[in-house]
Design an enzyme around this catalytic site. Structure first.
Site, PDB file in Angstrom:
ATOM      1  N   ARG A 257       0.850  -1.204   0.000  1.00  0.00           N
ATOM      2  CA  ARG A 257       0.000   0.000   0.000  1.00  0.00           C
ATOM      3  C   ARG A 257       0.881   1.249   0.000  1.00  0.00           C
ATOM      4  NH1 ARG A 257      -1.479   1.837   4.602  1.00  0.00           N
ATOM      5  NH2 ARG A 257      -2.138  -0.163   5.452  1.00  0.00           N
TER       6      ARG A 257
ATOM      7  N   TYR B 278     -16.511  17.122 -14.026  1.00  0.00           N
ATOM      8  CA  TYR B 278     -16.947  15.723 -14.076  1.00  0.00           C
ATOM      9  C   TYR B 278     -17.961  15.454 -12.952  1.00  0.00           C
ATOM     10  CZ  TYR B 278     -16.668  10.653 -13.844  1.00  0.00           C
ATOM     11  OH  TYR B 278     -16.979   9.325 -13.806  1.00  0.00           O
TER      12      TYR B 278
ATOM     13  N   ASP C  52      -7.976  19.004 -13.500  1.00  0.00           N
ATOM     14  CA  ASP C  52      -8.267  17.671 -14.036  1.00  0.00           C
ATOM     15  C   ASP C  52      -7.910  17.693 -15.517  1.00  0.00           C
ATOM     16  OD1 ASP C  52      -9.460  15.397 -15.143  1.00  0.00           O
ATOM     17  OD2 ASP C  52     -11.153  15.428 -13.749  1.00  0.00           O
TER      18      ASP C  52
ATOM     19  N   LYS D  72      -9.119   6.644 -18.953  1.00  0.00           N
ATOM     20  CA  LYS D  72      -9.539   7.186 -20.242  1.00  0.00           C
ATOM     21  C   LYS D  72      -8.399   7.103 -21.267  1.00  0.00           C
ATOM     22  CE  LYS D  72     -13.158   7.891 -17.740  1.00  0.00           C
ATOM     23  NZ  LYS D  72     -13.483   9.165 -17.112  1.00  0.00           N
TER      24      LYS D  72
HETATM   25  C1  LIG Z   1     -13.838   9.565 -15.877  1.00  0.00           C
HETATM   26  C2  LIG Z   1     -13.407  10.851 -15.330  1.00  0.00           C
HETATM   27  C3  LIG Z   1     -13.095  11.011 -13.979  1.00  0.00           C
HETATM   28  C4  LIG Z   1     -13.243   9.871 -12.994  1.00  0.00           C
HETATM   29  O1  LIG Z   1     -12.376   8.838 -13.242  1.00  0.00           O
HETATM   30  P1  LIG Z   1     -12.672   7.294 -12.861  1.00  0.00           P
HETATM   31  O2  LIG Z   1     -11.468   6.599 -13.372  1.00  0.00           O
HETATM   32  O3  LIG Z   1     -13.939   6.930 -13.554  1.00  0.00           O
HETATM   33  O4  LIG Z   1     -12.840   7.239 -11.380  1.00  0.00           O
HETATM   34  C5  LIG Z   1     -12.661  12.239 -13.552  1.00  0.00           C
HETATM   35  N1  LIG Z   1     -12.554  13.285 -14.387  1.00  0.00           N
HETATM   36  C6  LIG Z   1     -12.857  13.188 -15.693  1.00  0.00           C
HETATM   37  C7  LIG Z   1     -12.708  14.377 -16.563  1.00  0.00           C
HETATM   38  C8  LIG Z   1     -13.299  11.982 -16.211  1.00  0.00           C
HETATM   39  O5  LIG Z   1     -13.618  11.885 -17.506  1.00  0.00           O
END
Ligand SMILES: *Cc1c(COP(=O)(O)O)cnc(C)c1O
Length: 377
Positions: free
Chosen positions: A46, A98, A170, A195
């Site tokens: 961890r 998001y 982000d 993504k």
């Molecule tokens: C999908 C997404 C998240 C969250 O990510 P997860 O891997 O689904 O927890 C956060 N910000 C953006 C812009 C996203 O597209």
């Protein structure tokens, strides 16, 4: 080195012991501690794992940051990074973020005493006006999800710096291949590596990169304390994805540009949102802070029925949440990614029941256009 080269040659391309081209998957929960009086780099998985550490080094290097940290999902990365704040701190966040980030800020962290003001960050003055004596942080996302609204990072991050705030961006939609928020003045960059970085819709992962070592220590304390870490296989899958990011992103963006232009001319489509379109609001700001328009676009049909029919008829796109994979995905934000935002708030933001978001994959764009045309007609 240019970014495309750095995706491959980032210090982890050859494993020094065996000479293998790539990072070994070290599948262990604990490490033998040889000398009780001399702490070693790894003791418990961890707290640290060599496979995960390689991914953390790579993302720090790609984002030009001091320290990188990997998590079990994008939301784990975002909520852990937000965990550096304390009860009583006030945070300013873009309103068009998001859905899951919106939810963690407006529910969990609200219960834990973080104050929140949501602003329309496309106007940097709204940030200046929202600053209070206890304001400690700023959270941004650009292009935003799902309307691809553009926030002027240099302007907003400059305001944050002047006010002594910790700023977070982000960067999921752009990836460090197209946009480097730390270079534009951010303190922390967060990602859903699920993504484009992973890129194949086969792994859930998240990343955070800090500009300084000192901020890195604070994020590490939450990573180790909350323990929302990825396993070594998942870290390895993200590293494997990163190697092909350039070719995927270049090809997916080229298709997205083509499809956006085609949709904009379609008589069943009322509006198209894509930073690669000349008329997209904020396009010039986007081009000054990012080197591409990315592969996510959204559009509005004229009626909700047309949108639902499109999603039912389309064959080459999966109707699903998520984005950034090699396969095209069509999503319906009101029922999916943004379902957790109250309806009145959604409508005020323009996230209507006629809105469809497309993540353009690696299929031949002519086939996608033929399929979309059938589904729209
Ligand atoms: C999908 C997404 C998240 C969250 O990510 P997860 O891997 O689904 O927890 C956060 N910000 C953006 C812009 C996203 O597209």
């Amino acid at each position: 080195m240019n970014r495309g080269t750095l995706l491959i040659h980032n210090g982890h391309e050859i494993e020094p012991v065996s000479g293998a081209l790539g990072v070994p998957i070290i599948q262990t929960s604990t490490f033998n501690q040889r000398d009780l009086d001399c702490p070693q780099e790894y003791d418990y998985a961890r707290s640290g794992n060599p496979t995960r550490k390689a991914l953390e080094d790579i993302i720090a290097r790609l984002e030009n940051g001091a320290k990188g940290y990997a998590f079990g999902s994008g939301i784990a990365a975002i909520s852990s990074a937000l965990g550096i704040f304390s009860a009583g701190d006030h945070l300013i966040a873009a309103e068009d973020i998001y859905g899951g980030s919106w939810r963690i800020l407006h529910t969990f962290y609200k219960r834990w005493g973080l104050e929140m003001t949501a602003v329309d960050a496309t106007d940097p003055d709204t940030i200046r006006r929202a600053i209070k004596p206890n304001t400690k942080g700023l959270f941004l996302e650009t292009p935003s999800n799902p309307l691809l609204k553009i926030t002027d990072l240099r302007a907003c991050l400059g305001i944050a710096r002047e006010a002594g705030l910790i700023s977070m961006v982000d960067n999921t939609f752009m990836t460090p291949y197209l946009q480097q928020p730390l270079d534009l003045g951010a303190d922390i960059v967060v990602h859903s590596a699920t993504k484009f970085l992973g890129g194949h819709s086969d792994v859930l992962s998240g990343l955070a990169v800090t500009k300084t070592e000192a901020l890195g220590k604070r994020v590490y304390a939450v990573q180790n304390g909350f323990g929302a870490v990825p396993g070594p296989w998942d870290a390895w899958l993200v590293m494997r994805g990163i190697k092909t990011l350039k070719v995927r992103m270049d090809a997916q963006e080229a298709s997205a540009r083509h499809i956006a232009a085609w949709l904009a001319a379609h008589d069943r489509v009322s509006e198209v949102f894509y930073p690669g379109l000349a008329a997209h609001p904020g396009r010039e700001i986007h081009e000054a802070q990012a080197s591409g328009a990315g592969a996510v676009l959204s559009f509005k049909t004229k009626t909700a029925e047309q949108a639902r029919r499109f999603l039912g008829k389309v064959e080459l796109a999966a109707t699903a949440v998520s984005l950034g994979g090699v396969e095209t995905i069509a999503s319906y934000p009101v029922k999916m990614s943004h379902a957790s935002i109250p309806q009145a708030e959604r409508e005020r933001l323009g996230i209507t029941d006629t809105l469809i978001r497309i993540s353009v994959g690696l299929e031949d764009p002519e086939d996608l256009i033929a399929d979309f045309d059938r589904a729209l007609s």
